[in-house]
Design a protein around this motif. Structure first.
Motif, short mmCIF file in Angstrom:
data_model
loop_
_atom_site.label_atom_id
_atom_site.label_comp_id
_atom_site.label_asym_id
_atom_site.label_seq_id
_atom_site.Cartn_x
_atom_site.Cartn_y
_atom_site.Cartn_z
N ILE A 104 0.85 -1.19 0.00
CA ILE A 104 0.00 0.00 0.00
C ILE A 104 0.89 1.24 0.00
O ILE A 104 0.67 2.18 -0.75
CB ILE A 104 -0.92 0.02 1.24
N TYR A 105 1.89 1.23 0.85
CA TYR A 105 2.86 2.33 0.95
C TYR A 105 4.25 1.74 1.12
O TYR A 105 4.42 0.70 1.76
CB TYR A 105 2.60 3.22 2.17
N VAL A 106 5.24 2.45 0.59
CA VAL A 106 6.64 2.17 0.89
C VAL A 106 7.20 3.48 1.44
O VAL A 106 7.22 4.49 0.75
CB VAL A 106 7.43 1.71 -0.35
N PHE A 107 7.59 3.45 2.70
CA PHE A 107 8.08 4.63 3.38
C PHE A 107 9.60 4.72 3.27
O PHE A 107 10.30 3.71 3.32
CB PHE A 107 7.69 4.61 4.86
N ASP A 108 10.09 5.94 3.15
CA ASP A 108 11.53 6.19 3.12
C ASP A 108 11.98 6.50 4.54
O ASP A 108 11.66 7.57 5.06
CB ASP A 108 11.85 7.34 2.18
N ILE A 109 12.71 5.60 5.16
CA ILE A 109 13.12 5.82 6.55
C ILE A 109 14.37 6.68 6.68
O ILE A 109 14.75 7.07 7.77
CB ILE A 109 13.32 4.48 7.31
N SER A 110 14.98 7.04 5.55
CA SER A 110 16.18 7.87 5.62
C SER A 110 15.84 9.33 5.90
O SER A 110 16.71 10.10 6.30
CB SER A 110 16.98 7.78 4.33
N THR A 111 14.59 9.71 5.69
CA THR A 111 14.20 11.11 5.89
C THR A 111 14.06 11.46 7.36
O THR A 111 14.07 12.63 7.70
CB THR A 111 12.87 11.42 5.18
N GLY A 112 13.90 10.47 8.21
CA GLY A 112 13.75 10.73 9.64
C GLY A 112 12.35 11.14 10.02
O GLY A 112 12.09 11.48 11.17
N VAL A 113 11.41 11.12 9.10
CA VAL A 113 10.04 11.53 9.39
C VAL A 113 9.22 10.39 9.96
O VAL A 113 8.27 10.61 10.68
CB VAL A 113 9.37 12.09 8.11
N ILE A 114 9.57 9.16 9.67
CA ILE A 114 8.83 8.01 10.15
C ILE A 114 9.03 7.91 11.67
O ILE A 114 10.14 7.76 12.15
CB ILE A 114 9.31 6.70 9.47
N LEU A 115 7.94 7.98 12.41
CA LEU A 115 8.03 7.96 13.86
C LEU A 115 7.99 6.55 14.43
O LEU A 115 8.41 6.33 15.55
CB LEU A 115 6.88 8.80 14.45
N PHE A 116 7.44 5.62 13.69
CA PHE A 116 7.35 4.25 14.16
C PHE A 116 7.48 3.32 12.97
O PHE A 116 6.92 3.56 11.91
CB PHE A 116 6.00 4.02 14.85
N ASN A 117 8.22 2.25 13.17
CA ASN A 117 8.42 1.26 12.13
C ASN A 117 8.17 -0.11 12.74
O ASN A 117 9.01 -0.64 13.46
CB ASN A 117 9.84 1.39 11.58
N SER A 118 7.03 -0.68 12.48
CA SER A 118 6.63 -1.96 13.06
C SER A 118 7.38 -3.11 12.39
O SER A 118 7.87 -2.98 11.27
CB SER A 118 5.12 -2.12 12.86
N ASN A 119 7.41 -4.23 13.08
CA ASN A 119 7.99 -5.44 12.50
C ASN A 119 7.16 -5.95 11.33
O ASN A 119 7.63 -6.74 10.53
CB ASN A 119 8.12 -6.54 13.54
N ASN A 120 5.90 -5.51 11.23
CA ASN A 120 5.04 -5.91 10.13
C ASN A 120 5.36 -5.15 8.85
O ASN A 120 4.93 -5.54 7.78
CB ASN A 120 3.56 -5.69 10.49
#
Length: 171
Positions: free
Chosen positions: A140-156
């Motif tokens: 559904i979405y692919v988030f870019d974690i290098s931006t530092g905006v993602i506040l939570f990253n689940s194991n799912n």
């Protein structure tokens, strides 16, 4: 009793439907900076950018040496020069200083243009691969974690880096 049966049946249908819906949502994440750093094209582009920067640095260094020579000569001979010659030397020094500043600005702009020109196709290629992997794998979405905006990253959330590397042919 009949009402209880309807409510229970409705609850079962709703919970089954929501668990099925929850299972179909797929989220992924990727560190795009890490992906870009391992792409072979990026290394080649960086070498070209560094070569252009070295050319500009050599030119600026030559201009600085010329400037320093002019200033040293002016300081040594200042007392023996006539007013007109002294003014002429000061104008010459100021002109060279202005040219150095203009060239420095020009060099920075040219390096920025070269960097954009060389890196844009690489960014586009990485973006296209991420989008293709997302579509092929039903994310559904692919988030870019290098931006530092993602506040939570689940194991799912699935790390799509291995899939994108495979798509790009990177080991």
């Amino acid at each position: 009793m009949r009402h209880f049966l309807k409510v229970t049946l409705l609850a079962i249908i709703l919970s089954a439907g929501s668990s099925t819906f929850a299972q179909t949502l797929k989220f992924g994440h990727i560190d795009s900076n890490k992906l870009l750093s391992i792409m072979p094209e990026k290394e080649q582009a960086q070498k070209q950018i560094q070569a252009a920067a070295a050319e500009y640095d050599a030119q600026i260094k030559a201009m600085r040496e010329e400037y320093q020579t002019l200033v040293n000569s002016y300081v040594e001979k200042r007392e023996t020069l006539s007013e007109a010659v002294r003014n002429n030397k000061e104008v010459e020094i100021q002109d060279l200083q202005n040219r150095m500043q203009q060239f420095d600005g020009f060099a920075q702009q040219e390096l920025q243009k070269k960097q954009n020109e060389l890196l844009k196709p690489i960014f586009d290629k990485a973006s296209a691969a991420i989008k293709a992997v997302g579509a092929e794998n039903g994310f559904i979405y692919v988030f870019d974690i290098s931006t530092g905006v993602i506040l939570f990253n689940s194991n799912n959330s699935v790390d799509v880096m291995p899939l994108v590397k495979t798509k790009l042919g990177i080991k």
